[in-house]
Design a protein around this motif. Structure first.
Motif, mmCIF file in Angstrom:
data_model
loop_
_atom_site.group_PDB
_atom_site.id
_atom_site.type_symbol
_atom_site.label_atom_id
_atom_site.label_comp_id
_atom_site.label_asym_id
_atom_site.label_seq_id
_atom_site.Cartn_x
_atom_site.Cartn_y
_atom_site.Cartn_z
ATOM 1 N N LYS A 269 -3.032 -24.768 12.472
ATOM 2 C CA LYS A 269 -3.864 -25.931 12.775
ATOM 3 C C LYS A 269 -3.154 -27.225 12.399
ATOM 4 O O LYS A 269 -3.257 -28.235 13.100
ATOM 5 N N VAL A 270 -2.390 -27.192 11.296
ATOM 6 C CA VAL A 270 -1.646 -28.384 10.874
ATOM 7 C C VAL A 270 -0.607 -28.763 11.931
ATOM 8 O O VAL A 270 -0.411 -29.941 12.231
ATOM 9 N N ARG A 271 0.064 -27.737 12.504
ATOM 10 C CA ARG A 271 1.051 -28.032 13.549
ATOM 11 C C ARG A 271 0.388 -28.703 14.740
ATOM 12 O O ARG A 271 0.969 -29.594 15.369
ATOM 13 N N ALA A 272 -0.826 -28.262 15.074
ATOM 14 C CA ALA A 272 -1.547 -28.878 16.189
ATOM 15 C C ALA A 272 -1.973 -30.308 15.859
ATOM 16 O O ALA A 272 -1.935 -31.199 16.714
ATOM 17 N N LEU A 273 -2.350 -30.559 14.595
ATOM 18 C CA LEU A 273 -2.798 -31.891 14.182
ATOM 19 C C LEU A 273 -1.639 -32.855 13.938
ATOM 20 O O LEU A 273 -1.848 -34.064 13.857
ATOM 21 N N SER A 274 -0.414 -32.314 13.818
ATOM 22 C CA SER A 274 0.728 -33.178 13.507
ATOM 23 C C SER A 274 1.021 -34.175 14.614
ATOM 24 O O SER A 274 1.709 -35.176 14.390
ATOM 25 N N ASP A 275 0.509 -33.920 15.818
ATOM 26 C CA ASP A 275 0.717 -34.850 16.933
ATOM 27 C C ASP A 275 -0.314 -35.969 16.949
ATOM 28 O O ASP A 275 -0.222 -36.884 17.775
ATOM 29 N N LYS B 238 1.633 -29.989 3.653
ATOM 30 C CA LYS B 238 1.447 -28.540 3.786
ATOM 31 C C LYS B 238 2.761 -27.792 3.620
ATOM 32 O O LYS B 238 2.760 -26.632 3.168
ATOM 33 N N ASN B 239 3.864 -28.455 3.951
ATOM 34 C CA ASN B 239 5.174 -27.822 3.802
ATOM 35 C C ASN B 239 5.622 -27.751 2.346
ATOM 36 O O ASN B 239 6.583 -27.040 2.027
ATOM 37 N N HIS C 180 3.593 -29.647 -4.609
ATOM 38 C CA HIS C 180 3.514 -31.078 -4.923
ATOM 39 C C HIS C 180 2.102 -31.623 -4.768
ATOM 40 O O HIS C 180 1.596 -32.332 -5.645
ATOM 41 N N PHE C 181 1.449 -31.302 -3.642
ATOM 42 C CA PHE C 181 0.105 -31.876 -3.468
ATOM 43 C C PHE C 181 -0.914 -31.227 -4.403
ATOM 44 O O PHE C 181 -1.882 -31.862 -4.828
ATOM 45 N N LEU C 182 -0.725 -29.944 -4.745
ATOM 46 C CA LEU C 182 -1.651 -29.306 -5.682
ATOM 47 C C LEU C 182 -1.549 -29.927 -7.076
ATOM 48 O O LEU C 182 -2.571 -30.186 -7.730
ATOM 49 N N ILE C 183 -0.308 -30.172 -7.511
ATOM 50 C CA ILE C 183 -0.123 -30.807 -8.823
ATOM 51 C C ILE C 183 -0.695 -32.217 -8.819
ATOM 52 O O ILE C 183 -1.342 -32.652 -9.783
ATOM 53 N N THR C 184 -0.481 -32.957 -7.739
ATOM 54 C CA THR C 184 -1.032 -34.316 -7.620
ATOM 55 C C THR C 184 -2.551 -34.294 -7.713
ATOM 56 O O THR C 184 -3.164 -35.113 -8.423
ATOM 57 N N ILE C 185 -3.172 -33.351 -6.998
ATOM 58 C CA ILE C 185 -4.633 -33.250 -7.016
ATOM 59 C C ILE C 185 -5.141 -32.875 -8.406
ATOM 60 O O ILE C 185 -6.140 -33.444 -8.894
ATOM 61 N N LEU C 186 -4.474 -31.943 -9.066
ATOM 62 C CA LEU C 186 -4.902 -31.533 -10.397
ATOM 63 C C LEU C 186 -4.792 -32.685 -11.398
ATOM 64 O O LEU C 186 -5.697 -32.884 -12.230
ATOM 65 N N ILE C 187 -3.695 -33.433 -11.311
ATOM 66 C CA ILE C 187 -3.537 -34.580 -12.210
ATOM 67 C C ILE C 187 -4.626 -35.604 -11.957
ATOM 68 O O ILE C 187 -5.280 -36.114 -12.892
ATOM 69 N N ALA D 193 4.823 -16.277 1.805
ATOM 70 C CA ALA D 193 3.708 -17.211 1.909
ATOM 71 C C ALA D 193 2.493 -16.534 2.530
ATOM 72 O O ALA D 193 1.363 -16.758 2.133
ATOM 73 N N VAL D 194 2.736 -15.678 3.534
ATOM 74 C CA VAL D 194 1.656 -14.967 4.206
ATOM 75 C C VAL D 194 2.062 -13.502 4.316
ATOM 76 O O VAL D 194 3.159 -13.187 4.777
ATOM 77 N N THR D 195 1.194 -12.611 3.887
ATOM 78 C CA THR D 195 1.491 -11.185 3.955
ATOM 79 C C THR D 195 0.893 -10.589 5.225
ATOM 80 O O THR D 195 -0.007 -11.162 5.845
ATOM 81 N N GLU D 196 1.383 -9.419 5.588
ATOM 82 C CA GLU D 196 0.868 -8.733 6.773
ATOM 83 C C GLU D 196 -0.594 -8.364 6.583
ATOM 84 O O GLU D 196 -1.384 -8.406 7.535
ATOM 85 N N GLU D 197 -0.979 -8.018 5.360
ATOM 86 C CA GLU D 197 -2.368 -7.658 5.089
ATOM 87 C C GLU D 197 -3.292 -8.852 5.323
ATOM 88 O O GLU D 197 -4.406 -8.694 5.844
ATOM 89 N N GLU D 198 -2.841 -10.052 4.941
ATOM 90 C CA GLU D 198 -3.648 -11.258 5.181
ATOM 91 C C GLU D 198 -3.803 -11.510 6.675
ATOM 92 O O GLU D 198 -4.880 -11.913 7.136
ATOM 93 N N ILE D 199 -2.735 -11.278 7.436
ATOM 94 C CA ILE D 199 -2.818 -11.460 8.886
ATOM 95 C C ILE D 199 -3.840 -10.497 9.471
ATOM 96 O O ILE D 199 -4.652 -10.868 10.337
#
Length: 425
Positions: free
Chosen positions: A34-40, A52-53, A57-64, A158-164
Protein backbone atom coordinates in the motif's frame (compact mmCIF):
# COMPACT_ATOMS: atom_id res chain seq x y z
CA UNK A 1 -6.11 28.90 42.29
CA UNK A 2 -6.54 27.30 38.88
CA UNK A 3 -3.39 27.53 36.76
CA UNK A 4 -4.86 27.92 33.26
CA UNK A 5 -1.51 28.01 31.39
CA UNK A 6 -0.57 24.65 32.91
CA UNK A 7 -3.95 23.21 31.97
CA UNK A 8 -3.46 24.41 28.36
CA UNK A 9 0.02 22.84 28.31
CA UNK A 10 -1.43 19.59 29.68
CA UNK A 11 -4.05 19.49 26.90
CA UNK A 12 -1.37 20.17 24.27
CA UNK A 13 0.77 17.35 25.66
CA UNK A 14 -2.27 15.04 25.64
CA UNK A 15 -2.83 15.89 21.94
CA UNK A 16 0.84 15.22 21.20
CA UNK A 17 0.57 11.83 22.95
CA UNK A 18 -2.51 11.02 20.86
CA UNK A 19 -0.62 12.05 17.70
CA UNK A 20 2.29 9.71 18.39
CA UNK A 21 -0.02 6.81 19.37
CA UNK A 22 -1.98 7.16 16.12
CA UNK A 23 1.30 7.48 14.19
CA UNK A 24 2.60 4.22 15.63
CA UNK A 25 -0.48 2.22 14.59
CA UNK A 26 -0.69 3.79 11.12
CA UNK A 27 2.99 3.53 10.21
CA UNK A 28 3.45 0.02 11.57
CA UNK A 29 0.13 -1.35 10.31
CA UNK A 30 0.13 -0.06 6.74
CA UNK A 31 1.51 -2.63 4.31
CA UNK A 32 4.54 -2.07 2.11
CA UNK A 33 2.42 -2.78 -0.97
CA UNK A 34 0.00 0.00 0.00
CA UNK A 35 2.91 2.35 0.74
CA UNK A 36 4.29 1.77 -2.77
CA UNK A 37 0.89 2.71 -4.19
CA UNK A 38 0.70 5.85 -1.99
CA UNK A 39 4.25 6.93 -2.84
CA UNK A 40 2.95 8.51 -6.05
CA UNK A 41 0.59 10.77 -4.10
CA UNK A 42 2.87 13.74 -3.61
CA UNK A 43 5.63 14.44 -1.12
CA UNK A 44 3.77 12.91 1.82
CA UNK A 45 3.62 9.57 0.03
CA UNK A 46 7.35 9.64 -0.75
CA UNK A 47 8.18 10.51 2.87
CA UNK A 48 5.91 7.68 4.01
CA UNK A 49 7.86 5.27 1.81
CA UNK A 50 11.18 6.49 3.26
CA UNK A 51 9.86 5.97 6.79
CA UNK A 52 8.59 2.49 5.99
CA UNK A 53 11.96 1.54 4.52
CA UNK A 54 13.61 2.29 7.87
CA UNK A 55 11.13 1.22 10.57
CA UNK A 56 13.64 1.35 13.43
CA UNK A 57 14.09 5.10 13.02
CA UNK A 58 10.43 6.07 13.01
CA UNK A 59 9.59 3.67 15.86
CA UNK A 60 12.31 5.15 18.06
CA UNK A 61 11.17 8.68 17.15
CA UNK A 62 7.58 7.83 18.09
CA UNK A 63 8.61 6.21 21.37
CA UNK A 64 10.73 9.21 22.34
CA UNK A 65 7.95 11.65 21.46
CA UNK A 66 5.21 9.64 23.13
CA UNK A 67 7.12 9.07 26.36
CA UNK A 68 8.20 12.72 26.52
CA UNK A 69 4.59 13.87 26.13
CA UNK A 70 3.29 11.40 28.70
CA UNK A 71 5.93 12.27 31.30
CA UNK A 72 5.39 15.98 30.70
CA UNK A 73 1.62 15.64 31.01
CA UNK A 74 2.00 13.69 34.26
CA UNK A 75 4.37 16.31 35.70
CA UNK A 76 2.10 19.23 34.78
CA UNK A 77 -1.01 17.46 36.14
CA UNK A 78 0.79 16.62 39.40
CA UNK A 79 1.88 20.26 39.84
CA UNK A 80 -1.65 21.56 39.19
CA UNK A 81 -3.27 19.00 41.51
CA UNK A 82 -0.71 19.60 44.27
CA UNK A 83 -1.40 23.36 44.14
CA UNK A 84 -5.16 22.82 44.27
CA UNK A 85 -5.42 19.89 46.74
CA UNK A 86 -2.15 19.69 48.59
CA UNK A 87 -0.64 16.31 49.36
CA UNK A 88 -3.79 14.49 48.23
CA UNK A 89 -3.34 16.04 44.80
CA UNK A 90 -0.58 13.58 43.91
CA UNK A 91 -2.93 10.60 44.17
CA UNK A 92 -5.69 12.50 42.37
CA UNK A 93 -3.32 13.51 39.54
CA UNK A 94 -2.07 9.94 39.14
CA UNK A 95 -5.58 8.54 38.73
CA UNK A 96 -6.87 11.33 36.46
CA UNK A 97 -3.79 11.42 34.23
CA UNK A 98 -3.75 7.64 33.86
CA UNK A 99 -7.41 7.64 32.82
CA UNK A 100 -7.04 10.56 30.39
CA UNK A 101 -3.87 9.19 28.80
CA UNK A 102 -5.44 5.75 28.45
CA UNK A 103 -8.61 7.05 26.76
CA UNK A 104 -7.44 10.11 24.82
CA UNK A 105 -3.75 9.32 24.44
CA UNK A 106 -3.85 5.58 23.63
CA UNK A 107 -7.17 3.78 23.00
CA UNK A 108 -8.97 6.60 21.16
CA UNK A 109 -6.24 7.60 18.68
CA UNK A 110 -5.12 4.02 18.03
CA UNK A 111 -8.69 2.93 17.27
CA UNK A 112 -9.12 5.94 14.98
CA UNK A 113 -5.84 5.17 13.17
CA UNK A 114 -6.80 1.51 12.69
CA UNK A 115 -10.03 2.50 10.91
CA UNK A 116 -8.44 5.22 8.74
CA UNK A 117 -4.93 3.83 8.36
CA UNK A 118 -4.06 5.28 4.93
CA UNK A 119 -5.25 8.82 5.70
CA UNK A 120 -3.54 8.89 9.10
CA UNK A 121 -0.30 7.47 7.65
CA UNK A 122 -0.15 10.19 4.99
CA UNK A 123 -1.03 12.88 7.55
CA UNK A 124 1.65 11.92 10.08
CA UNK A 125 4.35 11.05 7.53
CA UNK A 126 5.71 14.57 7.10
CA UNK A 127 6.04 15.58 10.80
CA UNK A 128 7.48 12.17 11.77
CA UNK A 129 9.90 12.37 8.84
CA UNK A 130 11.25 15.76 9.99
CA UNK A 131 11.49 14.55 13.59
CA UNK A 132 13.67 11.64 12.41
CA UNK A 133 15.89 14.18 10.64
CA UNK A 134 16.25 16.14 13.88
CA UNK A 135 17.25 12.93 15.65
CA UNK A 136 19.61 11.87 12.84
CA UNK A 137 22.81 12.34 14.95
CA UNK A 138 21.40 9.87 17.47
CA UNK A 139 20.46 7.43 14.68
CA UNK A 140 23.97 7.72 13.22
CA UNK A 141 25.37 6.38 16.50
CA UNK A 142 22.53 3.84 16.85
CA UNK A 143 23.02 2.36 13.35
CA UNK A 144 26.74 1.85 13.83
CA UNK A 145 26.26 0.31 17.26
CA UNK A 146 23.63 -2.03 15.83
CA UNK A 147 25.92 -3.15 12.99
CA UNK A 148 28.70 -3.85 15.48
CA UNK A 149 26.27 -5.74 17.69
CA UNK A 150 25.22 -8.04 14.86
CA UNK A 151 28.81 -9.31 14.62
CA UNK A 152 28.19 -10.98 11.30
CA UNK A 153 24.80 -12.42 12.24
CA UNK A 154 22.09 -13.10 9.72
CA UNK A 155 19.27 -10.67 9.03
CA UNK A 156 15.78 -11.58 10.22
CA UNK A 157 13.19 -11.92 7.46
CA UNK A 158 10.87 -8.91 7.34
CA UNK A 159 7.96 -11.08 6.16
CA UNK A 160 7.73 -14.84 6.63
CA UNK A 161 5.91 -17.31 4.42
CA UNK A 162 3.58 -18.14 7.30
CA UNK A 163 2.54 -14.47 7.56
CA UNK A 164 1.83 -14.41 3.82
CA UNK A 165 -0.39 -17.47 4.23
CA UNK A 166 -2.27 -15.76 7.07
CA UNK A 167 -2.83 -12.66 4.90
CA UNK A 168 -4.15 -14.88 2.10
CA UNK A 169 -6.57 -16.61 4.50
CA UNK A 170 -7.79 -13.23 5.77
CA UNK A 171 -8.18 -12.01 2.18
CA UNK A 172 -10.33 -15.02 1.35
CA UNK A 173 -12.51 -14.56 4.46
CA UNK A 174 -13.08 -10.90 3.56
CA UNK A 175 -13.89 -11.73 -0.06
CA UNK A 176 -10.86 -10.02 -1.60
CA UNK A 177 -9.42 -13.36 -2.81
CA UNK A 178 -11.42 -16.16 -4.41
CA UNK A 179 -10.92 -19.76 -3.26
CA UNK A 180 -9.33 -20.83 -6.57
CA UNK A 181 -6.99 -17.81 -6.40
CA UNK A 182 -6.03 -18.79 -2.85
CA UNK A 183 -5.25 -22.35 -3.95
CA UNK A 184 -3.08 -21.10 -6.82
CA UNK A 185 -1.13 -18.77 -4.51
CA UNK A 186 -0.67 -21.64 -2.05
CA UNK A 187 0.62 -23.77 -4.94
CA UNK A 188 3.19 -21.09 -5.74
CA UNK A 189 4.32 -21.01 -2.10
CA UNK A 190 4.66 -24.81 -2.06
CA UNK A 191 6.40 -24.83 -5.44
CA UNK A 192 9.99 -24.33 -4.30
CA UNK A 193 9.58 -26.91 -1.52
CA UNK A 194 8.37 -29.71 -3.82
CA UNK A 195 10.84 -32.30 -5.09
CA UNK A 196 10.86 -34.21 -8.36
CA UNK A 197 10.14 -37.45 -6.47
CA UNK A 198 6.83 -36.07 -5.20
CA UNK A 199 5.40 -35.36 -8.66
CA UNK A 200 7.15 -37.92 -10.89
CA UNK A 201 5.42 -40.71 -12.74
CA UNK A 202 6.93 -43.78 -11.01
CA UNK A 203 8.99 -46.28 -12.98
CA UNK A 204 6.32 -49.06 -13.13
CA UNK A 205 3.92 -46.65 -14.85
CA UNK A 206 6.42 -45.29 -17.39
CA UNK A 207 6.05 -46.62 -20.93
CA UNK A 208 9.60 -47.23 -22.16
CA UNK A 209 10.92 -48.58 -25.44
CA UNK A 210 14.17 -50.38 -26.24
CA UNK A 211 16.68 -48.75 -28.59
CA UNK A 212 16.68 -51.83 -30.82
CA UNK A 213 12.97 -51.44 -31.62
CA UNK A 214 11.96 -51.02 -35.25
CA UNK A 215 10.11 -48.01 -36.57
CA UNK A 216 6.91 -50.08 -36.90
CA UNK A 217 7.24 -51.15 -33.26
CA UNK A 218 7.77 -47.54 -32.20
CA UNK A 219 4.66 -46.41 -34.09
CA UNK A 220 2.64 -49.18 -32.43
CA UNK A 221 4.08 -48.24 -29.04
CA UNK A 222 3.02 -44.60 -29.37
CA UNK A 223 -0.39 -45.63 -30.67
CA UNK A 224 -1.01 -47.99 -27.74
CA UNK A 225 0.28 -45.70 -24.98
CA UNK A 226 -1.05 -42.39 -26.26
CA UNK A 227 2.12 -40.55 -25.12
CA UNK A 228 4.01 -38.03 -27.23
CA UNK A 229 7.43 -38.75 -25.64
CA UNK A 230 8.87 -41.93 -24.17
CA UNK A 231 12.23 -42.86 -22.61
CA UNK A 232 14.50 -45.20 -24.56
CA UNK A 233 16.56 -47.85 -22.76
CA UNK A 234 19.46 -50.08 -23.77
CA UNK A 235 19.72 -53.61 -22.44
CA UNK A 236 17.68 -53.10 -19.27
CA UNK A 237 15.25 -50.42 -18.10
CA UNK A 238 17.69 -48.94 -15.56
CA UNK A 239 19.90 -47.89 -18.48
CA UNK A 240 17.92 -45.01 -20.01
CA UNK A 241 19.90 -43.67 -22.97
CA UNK A 242 17.55 -41.14 -24.55
CA UNK A 243 14.00 -39.95 -25.22
CA UNK A 244 11.90 -40.43 -28.32
CA UNK A 245 9.44 -37.89 -29.75
CA UNK A 246 6.38 -39.03 -31.67
CA UNK A 247 6.91 -36.17 -34.15
CA UNK A 248 10.25 -37.56 -35.28
CA UNK A 249 8.83 -41.08 -35.54
CA UNK A 250 5.89 -39.80 -37.59
CA UNK A 251 8.15 -37.80 -39.93
CA UNK A 252 10.44 -40.78 -40.52
CA UNK A 253 7.51 -43.15 -41.01
CA UNK A 254 5.67 -40.93 -43.50
CA UNK A 255 8.93 -40.40 -45.39
CA UNK A 256 9.09 -44.16 -45.93
CA UNK A 257 12.22 -44.74 -43.82
CA UNK A 258 10.73 -47.78 -42.09
CA UNK A 259 14.11 -49.39 -41.46
CA UNK A 260 15.54 -46.45 -39.52
CA UNK A 261 16.45 -47.64 -35.99
CA UNK A 262 14.77 -45.61 -33.27
CA UNK A 263 18.12 -44.93 -31.57
CA UNK A 264 19.05 -42.65 -34.48
CA UNK A 265 15.98 -40.52 -33.82
CA UNK A 266 16.20 -40.16 -30.07
CA UNK A 267 17.33 -37.10 -28.11
CA UNK A 268 19.97 -37.08 -25.38
CA UNK A 269 18.59 -37.98 -21.98
CA UNK A 270 18.44 -35.40 -19.18
CA UNK A 271 18.74 -36.98 -15.71
CA UNK A 272 18.20 -35.41 -12.29
CA UNK A 273 18.08 -36.83 -8.73
CA UNK A 274 14.83 -37.44 -6.86
CA UNK A 275 15.69 -34.59 -4.47
CA UNK A 276 15.72 -31.96 -7.24
CA UNK A 277 13.42 -29.02 -6.43
CA UNK A 278 10.88 -28.57 -9.19
CA UNK A 279 11.34 -24.80 -9.44
CA UNK A 280 14.99 -25.40 -10.34
CA UNK A 281 13.99 -28.26 -12.64
CA UNK A 282 11.49 -26.04 -14.48
CA UNK A 283 14.18 -23.44 -15.22
CA UNK A 284 16.62 -26.12 -16.36
CA UNK A 285 14.03 -27.68 -18.70
CA UNK A 286 13.40 -24.24 -20.19
CA UNK A 287 17.09 -23.52 -20.68
CA UNK A 288 17.78 -26.95 -22.20
CA UNK A 289 14.56 -26.80 -24.25
CA UNK A 290 13.52 -30.30 -23.25
CA UNK A 291 10.14 -31.49 -22.02
CA UNK A 292 11.07 -34.57 -19.99
CA UNK A 293 13.56 -35.34 -17.23
CA UNK A 294 14.59 -38.83 -16.13
CA UNK A 295 14.56 -39.14 -12.33
CA UNK A 296 17.28 -41.23 -10.69
CA UNK A 297 17.26 -42.65 -7.17
CA UNK A 298 20.19 -42.43 -4.75
CA UNK A 299 21.83 -45.46 -6.35
CA UNK A 300 21.60 -44.07 -9.88
CA UNK A 301 18.73 -46.36 -10.86
CA UNK A 302 15.80 -45.26 -13.02
CA UNK A 303 13.10 -44.05 -10.62
CA UNK A 304 10.56 -42.26 -12.84
CA UNK A 305 10.00 -39.32 -15.17
CA UNK A 306 8.87 -35.72 -14.76
CA UNK A 307 7.50 -33.77 -17.70
CA UNK A 308 7.01 -30.06 -18.26
CA UNK A 309 3.27 -30.65 -17.86
CA UNK A 310 3.75 -32.38 -14.49
CA UNK A 311 5.50 -29.29 -13.13
CA UNK A 312 2.89 -26.86 -14.49
CA UNK A 313 0.10 -28.96 -12.96
CA UNK A 314 1.61 -28.27 -9.54
CA UNK A 315 0.75 -24.61 -10.14
CA UNK A 316 -2.52 -24.67 -12.07
CA UNK A 317 -3.94 -28.10 -11.29
CA UNK A 318 -4.55 -31.03 -13.63
CA UNK A 319 -4.21 -30.21 -17.34
CA UNK A 320 -6.45 -32.51 -19.36
CA UNK A 321 -5.86 -33.01 -23.06
CA UNK A 322 -7.25 -35.31 -25.77
CA UNK A 323 -4.98 -38.18 -24.72
CA UNK A 324 -5.97 -38.03 -21.06
CA UNK A 325 -8.69 -40.41 -20.06
CA UNK A 326 -11.49 -39.62 -17.66
CA UNK A 327 -10.09 -40.25 -14.18
CA UNK A 328 -13.53 -41.37 -13.03
CA UNK A 329 -13.19 -44.23 -15.55
CA UNK A 330 -10.63 -45.67 -13.11
CA UNK A 331 -13.62 -46.46 -10.89
CA UNK A 332 -15.99 -49.18 -12.10
CA UNK A 333 -19.15 -50.02 -10.15
CA UNK A 334 -19.70 -53.75 -9.73
CA UNK A 335 -22.65 -53.66 -7.36
CA UNK A 336 -24.22 -51.26 -4.89
CA UNK A 337 -21.37 -50.12 -2.67
CA UNK A 338 -18.82 -52.37 -4.42
CA UNK A 339 -16.33 -50.87 -6.90
CA UNK A 340 -13.29 -51.95 -8.86
CA UNK A 341 -10.62 -49.23 -8.65
CA UNK A 342 -7.39 -48.73 -10.57
CA UNK A 343 -4.48 -48.65 -8.09
CA UNK A 344 -3.24 -45.42 -9.72
CA UNK A 345 -6.48 -43.54 -8.97
CA UNK A 346 -5.74 -40.58 -6.72
CA UNK A 347 -6.96 -40.71 -3.14
CA UNK A 348 -8.28 -37.16 -3.50
CA UNK A 349 -10.39 -38.32 -6.47
CA UNK A 350 -11.93 -41.16 -4.44
CA UNK A 351 -12.66 -38.83 -1.52
CA UNK A 352 -14.35 -36.32 -3.80
CA UNK A 353 -16.20 -38.93 -5.88
CA UNK A 354 -17.62 -40.90 -2.94
CA UNK A 355 -17.65 -38.11 -0.29
CA UNK A 356 -15.45 -40.23 1.98
CA UNK A 357 -12.39 -39.39 4.05
CA UNK A 358 -9.53 -41.73 3.19
CA UNK A 359 -6.25 -40.45 4.69
CA UNK A 360 -4.17 -38.25 2.37
CA UNK A 361 -0.42 -37.74 2.63
CA UNK A 362 0.99 -36.13 -0.57
CA UNK A 363 4.50 -36.34 0.83
CA UNK A 364 4.33 -40.16 1.03
CA UNK A 365 1.71 -41.22 -1.54
CA UNK A 366 -0.99 -39.82 -3.82
CA UNK A 367 -2.64 -42.96 -5.23
CA UNK A 368 -4.93 -45.46 -3.55
CA UNK A 369 -2.33 -48.16 -4.28
CA UNK A 370 0.24 -46.08 -2.43
CA UNK A 371 -2.20 -45.68 0.47
CA UNK A 372 -2.63 -49.47 0.76
CA UNK A 373 1.12 -50.05 0.45
CA UNK A 374 1.79 -47.45 3.17
CA UNK A 375 -0.76 -48.88 5.60
CA UNK A 376 0.30 -52.52 5.13
CA UNK A 377 4.00 -51.71 5.45
CA UNK A 378 5.01 -54.62 3.17
CA UNK A 379 4.50 -55.91 -0.35
CA UNK A 380 0.79 -56.83 -0.48
CA UNK A 381 -0.48 -60.31 -1.24
CA UNK A 382 -3.42 -60.99 -3.52
CA UNK A 383 -6.63 -60.76 -1.47
CA UNK A 384 -4.98 -58.80 1.36
CA UNK A 385 -7.04 -55.87 2.61
CA UNK A 386 -7.03 -52.74 4.76
CA UNK A 387 -10.08 -51.60 6.69
CA UNK A 388 -11.13 -48.18 7.95
CA UNK A 389 -13.42 -49.22 10.79
CA UNK A 390 -14.58 -45.67 11.59
CA UNK A 391 -15.95 -45.32 8.04
CA UNK A 392 -16.81 -49.01 7.45
CA UNK A 393 -14.68 -49.00 4.31
CA UNK A 394 -12.54 -51.92 3.11
CA UNK A 395 -9.98 -51.91 0.27
CA UNK A 396 -8.90 -55.29 -1.12
CA UNK A 397 -5.94 -56.07 -3.38
CA UNK A 398 -7.39 -57.97 -6.36
CA UNK A 399 -4.69 -57.82 -9.04
CA UNK A 400 -0.92 -57.47 -8.99
CA UNK A 401 2.00 -57.53 -11.39
CA UNK A 402 5.10 -58.62 -9.52
CA UNK A 403 5.37 -56.19 -6.64
CA UNK A 404 3.04 -53.62 -8.18
CA UNK A 405 -0.64 -53.30 -7.23
CA UNK A 406 -2.81 -52.99 -10.35
CA UNK A 407 -6.42 -53.29 -9.19
CA UNK A 408 -8.26 -52.87 -5.90
CA UNK A 409 -11.77 -53.58 -4.72
CA UNK A 410 -13.40 -50.75 -2.77
CA UNK A 411 -16.21 -51.81 -0.42
CA UNK A 412 -18.32 -48.96 0.90
CA UNK A 413 -20.75 -49.22 3.84
CA UNK A 414 -23.84 -49.36 1.58
CA UNK A 415 -23.16 -53.04 0.88
CA UNK A 416 -24.03 -55.61 3.56
CA UNK A 417 -21.55 -58.14 4.90
CA UNK A 418 -23.19 -61.24 3.34
CA UNK A 419 -23.09 -59.61 -0.11
CA UNK A 420 -19.36 -58.88 0.04
CA UNK A 421 -16.88 -60.92 -1.93
CA UNK A 422 -13.37 -59.84 -1.10
CA UNK A 423 -11.54 -62.87 -2.38
CA UNK A 424 -10.47 -61.20 -5.61
CA UNK A 425 -11.77 -60.63 -9.08
Amino acid sequence: MIEYPNIVIFIILLIISAFFSASEVALVGISRAKVRALSDEGKAGKRLEKLKNNPDHFLITILIGNNTANVGASAIATAVAFTAFGDAGVAIATGVVTLLLLIFGEIGPKTFATRRMERVALFVATPIYYLTLILSPFFWVYDRARRLGKNGGTNVQAVTEEEIREWIDVGEMEGAIEEDEKEMIYSVLRFNDTTAKEIMTPRPDVAVIEDTATLEEAVAHFRDTGFSRVPVYHGHTDNIVGTLNIKDIFNAYTAGNHRVPVKTLMFDVYCVPESKKIDDLLRELQVRRVHMAIILDEFGGFSGVVTFEDILEELVGDIMDESDGDEVADIIEIDGGLYMVDAQARVTLLNEHFSIDLPEDPGSYETVGGLVFSLLGHIPRLGESVTFADQQITIVVTKMRGRQILKLKLILPQISGDEEDISGE
